[in-house]
Design an enzyme around this catalytic site. Sequence first.
Site, PDB file in Angstrom:
ATOM      1  N   GLN A 126     109.710  43.619 -40.994  1.00  0.00           N
ATOM      2  CA  GLN A 126     109.999  43.521 -42.675  1.00  0.00           C
ATOM      3  C   GLN A 126     109.900  41.835 -42.835  1.00  0.00           C
ATOM      4  OE1 GLN A 126     113.753  44.510 -44.512  1.00  0.00           O
ATOM      5  NE2 GLN A 126     112.868  44.393 -46.396  1.00  0.00           N
ATOM      6  N   GLY A 127     109.050  41.454 -43.787  1.00  0.00           N
ATOM      7  CA  GLY A 127     108.929  40.005 -44.336  1.00  0.00           C
ATOM      8  C   GLY A 127     109.068  39.849 -45.598  1.00  0.00           C
ATOM      9  N   SER A 129     112.600  38.006 -47.081  1.00  0.00           N
ATOM     10  CA  SER A 129     113.137  37.033 -47.290  1.00  0.00           C
ATOM     11  C   SER A 129     112.496  35.635 -46.735  1.00  0.00           C
ATOM     12  CB  SER A 129     114.554  36.835 -46.440  1.00  0.00           C
ATOM     13  OG  SER A 129     115.302  38.003 -47.059  1.00  0.00           O
ATOM     14  N   GLU A 245     115.979  53.700 -50.323  1.00  0.00           N
ATOM     15  CA  GLU A 245     116.975  53.830 -49.283  1.00  0.00           C
ATOM     16  C   GLU A 245     118.248  54.358 -49.521  1.00  0.00           C
ATOM     17  OE1 GLU A 245     118.015  51.037 -45.511  1.00  0.00           O
ATOM     18  OE2 GLU A 245     117.782  49.800 -47.518  1.00  0.00           O
ATOM     19  N   SER A 384     122.522  41.643 -51.369  1.00  0.00           N
ATOM     20  CA  SER A 384     123.841  41.265 -51.330  1.00  0.00           C
ATOM     21  C   SER A 384     124.754  42.116 -52.218  1.00  0.00           C
ATOM     22  CB  SER A 384     124.060  40.060 -51.345  1.00  0.00           C
ATOM     23  OG  SER A 384     124.286  39.484 -52.765  1.00  0.00           O
ATOM     24  N   ASN A 385     126.125  42.409 -51.703  1.00  0.00           N
ATOM     25  CA  ASN A 385     126.984  43.330 -52.647  1.00  0.00           C
ATOM     26  C   ASN A 385     126.985  42.726 -54.148  1.00  0.00           C
ATOM     27  OD1 ASN A 385     127.314  44.620 -50.239  1.00  0.00           O
ATOM     28  ND2 ASN A 385     129.528  44.775 -50.480  1.00  0.00           N
ATOM     29  N   GLU A 386     126.894  41.396 -54.050  1.00  0.00           N
ATOM     30  CA  GLU A 386     126.922  40.644 -55.425  1.00  0.00           C
ATOM     31  C   GLU A 386     125.792  41.251 -56.239  1.00  0.00           C
ATOM     32  OE1 GLU A 386     127.852  39.024 -52.407  1.00  0.00           O
ATOM     33  OE2 GLU A 386     129.980  39.455 -53.158  1.00  0.00           O
TER      34      GLU A 386
END
Lengths: 399, 362
Positions: A126-127, A129, A245, A384-386
């Site tokens: 997977q590309g 980030s 997902e 992220s969780n944030e």
Amino acid sequence: MDFSLSAKQLEFRDSVRAFLADKLPDDVREVTKAKSHLSKEQYKRWHKILGDKGWSTPLWPLKHGGTGWSAVEYAIFDEECHAHGAPRVLPFSVSMLGPVLIAFGNDDLKERFLPGIQDGSDWWAQGFSEPGAGSDLASLKMTAIRDGDHYIVNGQKTWTTLGQHADWIFCLVRTDPNAPKKQMGISFILIRMDAPGVEVRPIITLDGAHEVNEVWFTDVKVPAGDLVGEENKGWDYAKFLLQNERIGIAGVGVSKNEINALRRIATAEIKNGKPLLEDPAFKMKLAEIEIELRALDITNKRMLVETERGTDPGPVSSMLKIRGSEVAQRIYELKMEASGLYALPFQPNAGQEGWNDELVGTMDTSRSAPVYLNTRKISIFGGSNEIQRTIISKMVLGL
Amino acid sequence: MDFDFSEEQKMLVQSLERSLAKSYDFETFRAQYNDGITHAPEVWNMLAELGVMAMPLPEAVGGFDGNHVDVMVVCTELGRRLVTEPYVSNVVLAAYVLETCGEASLVEGIATGETRYAVGLYEPQQRHNPLAINTTATKDGDAYVLNGHKAVVLGADTAGQLIVSADLDGASLFLLPADAEGVTLRKYPLLDGRGAADIILEGAKATLLGTAGAAADIIEAAVDRGAAALCADSIGAVEEVKALTGEYLRTRTQFGRPIGSFQVLSHRMVDLLVEYEQMKSVAMEAAVEARSDDVRARKLAVSAAKVKVGNASRKFGQESIQMHGGIGMTEEYALGAYVKRMLVNEMLFGDVDYHLDRFANT
């Protein structure tokens, strides 16, 4: 209200158990149970076994090779796999790219790539980030400039999981740098890892593992036909991919199995002449996380039943990701604590195929700290969780 | 697997909601609370007429043969509306104890709402252990004489009949009128406006319920049913807290913008939302398992719920007051009433420590 599995679901569970008992290779199970690193060949072998059974892409539509399982049946499958020490099939091809190709790809792309995803013969990375585009993914800079029948690709991706094994990588790239919004100029493109100008550089994480990589692209020529869907619509496909997902995101199967591993460590470790498992302070910590996991398990099942019914449970996947990662991280933390002094000797490759050193402590204690450190990632990756909290606060709370 | 309420249960909730909306709003509660009224006959009779008393009770005693999920849907509404009536003392605890001890005929009075009971199981200085019983019973002819002290007995301030535990060759249960000689009731409202009393027994005559010395399992089962019911009550309360706090974050403006637009608040609210789903899940499981014959499964499910609901509702209360600021501290704003309701639910029928310990050792 009824919390029990139906006769049909129990029968399904038995069929999964029988399959796993019969087909899961011993060496693959050993490495998985040790929470060590599978080799490329081991990953591919297990993927192929599932593919031969028709179980490697269970959530795809039936006509593209799905199993027709319900959400609950998939959850049963997932839980049984973890309980038996079967590795998780990597999500990049099966859960991420496959559904995007099925929904947005043309017939040519489907014919070329779906079979290789099903039998695992193509390894996909997977590309998404980039060094400057983490939580703010849409600020990505890697470019693809149309040049006749090709795109010329330049830029850098990072945190590419197991990119060292990959045959292909699907990337988000900027095709229109002048779009009025940064989300609007992005496309979704498929790139061969052996194309001239692609370079993989390892990133070693604090647990000593080579799991993630940087991938550099310098004037890489990509055929125009390898762009998925429409040019500049890539952000929509990426959002679709990430929402897809939901099932399994809570990680209930793996956490249940890790609780068992924690109990195993605490039975073997002795404190004041008795197993740690009987120590009052430890018992309370264990009870707290068991209760949290129990609640997560039910919440997850409530969501699965909603999904089966066809009602969209909305950003509940964000909720399950937040709590699922918190629960899992707490269990890994307790496994390390329970291991005591023997969490400390550092043997990062213990348990891998071909590793022949003398083990210090047990495999459980030896892997506990590296796994604790490695799994700090689960509240960071996949949004992220944030970021998940921001999604919920906007979509559910209207804040 | 099925996590839905049945059509009957949904209808019951609707009629209860409608009736309470008409006759029992927050100001009604507040007026009662400030006058120290813990039980209002018109509210009690309305509950009886709606059939919510009869719903979970066996058909043989005039009930509708319901289950503990019926209790859950009722208690969730009672918590949501801050109803202080002694529903749990009667329909959950007393009905079960009387039926199990072979006194089913007495349960009919509970189904109709005519007789009110209170069940005294806990004692001072015994923390949350219902099997630590210092109250004694001695045989005196056909009757038994009780001496002891029962602590913070829910609904005992307005009950006509008392059921208490006492030691007679082990844990035993007794029935006696609240106005019997030798009974002193120290009555008070609890923090949240529900009523209770300490029961002092000094040579009070009582009738034995069931078999002497054989009540330990019944007591534990009764407490578990009560605990599951109070978890459901807290779900109703927390849903209101969630709505109040969400609305406040959307509408309260400071520094020129709604305070919910500040991430430091919105992310905390999301964490509460996650906690809410988790507590609802275990409260549902506790309702399903509260009457299970599998004692271990029952204890695990109820203790898990009591721990999770207790911890999460405490956090909900603290965080919601903080995010409201000053207004959250006032008596006239509903938030505080819910915070107190959840606190009382948390401490009755075993607190978090008691249930965490029991979960770990079951």
